[in-house]
Write an enzyme that holds these catalytic residues in place. Sequence first.
Site, PDB file in Angstrom:
ATOM      1  CG  ASP A 116      -6.960  -4.806   0.018  1.00  0.00           C
ATOM      2  OD1 ASP A 116      -6.787  -5.197   0.806  1.00  0.00           O
ATOM      3  OD2 ASP A 116      -6.425  -3.414  -0.321  1.00  0.00           O
ATOM      4  CG  ASP A 147      -1.915  -1.119   1.328  1.00  0.00           C
ATOM      5  OD1 ASP A 147      -2.372  -1.438   0.198  1.00  0.00           O
ATOM      6  OD2 ASP A 147      -2.170  -1.650   2.277  1.00  0.00           O
TER       7      ASP A 147
END
Length: 231
Positions: free
Chosen positions: A178, A38
């Site tokens: 996710d 991320d």
Amino acid sequence: MKNRELLINPTLACGNFLNYQENLDILEKVGNTILHLDVMDGHYVPNLCFTLDQIRLISRNYPFLPDVHLMVTNPEDYIEPLRQAGAAYLSFHLDATSFAIRLINQIRSAGMKAGVVLNPSQPVSLLKETLPFADYILLMGVEPGFSGQSFIPGTIDKISELSRIREEEGYHFLIEVDGGIDDDNSIVCIRRGADILVSGAFGVFRNRDGLEQDYLAFRQHIMAALEDGTP
């Protein structure tokens, strides 16, 4: 579901931030092939995560395919730096740009797979114009920005809708999910059509029996479901 390939994609944001190297060594040892990383800017989401330098170091020292998830307000500025850093997959949030198709094409021209991210509050219909161009769609099962949140059940219906559109239109995009993935909802996700499961605090990094055993247990759980033809 037999002979179907599914990728388990550990998200390093849920790893041990005091010793990421140990986490990476274990994931390499167990044969993991992809790694979710991320990138946050503190603006699109009120948090920060991995830097370009960290992604570059991981890419140079480990065999994983870096799957970079941009949670930033200016995703176009990251394409070339992340290409240089070794990213293989690069996704951006649909509402972070007014030029999603252009951005997809720029990512693909840079040699990376291009993904579009849809937040829980956004309907699948918003993706209509981008689906013919995207390599994958990342459905958020939680609100972006923080790990350890519970899965939002409505995500399941979005997987089904995307899977149906893919089949009806003959598209080839993958479906990635996710956020909040655990033993139970992971099976529902793959049976509805998900191809990539980002696994964190409730799966690979559940901190139950150690990362190696937790990863292997989660993978075995998934593989058993793929062998089971029950819808």
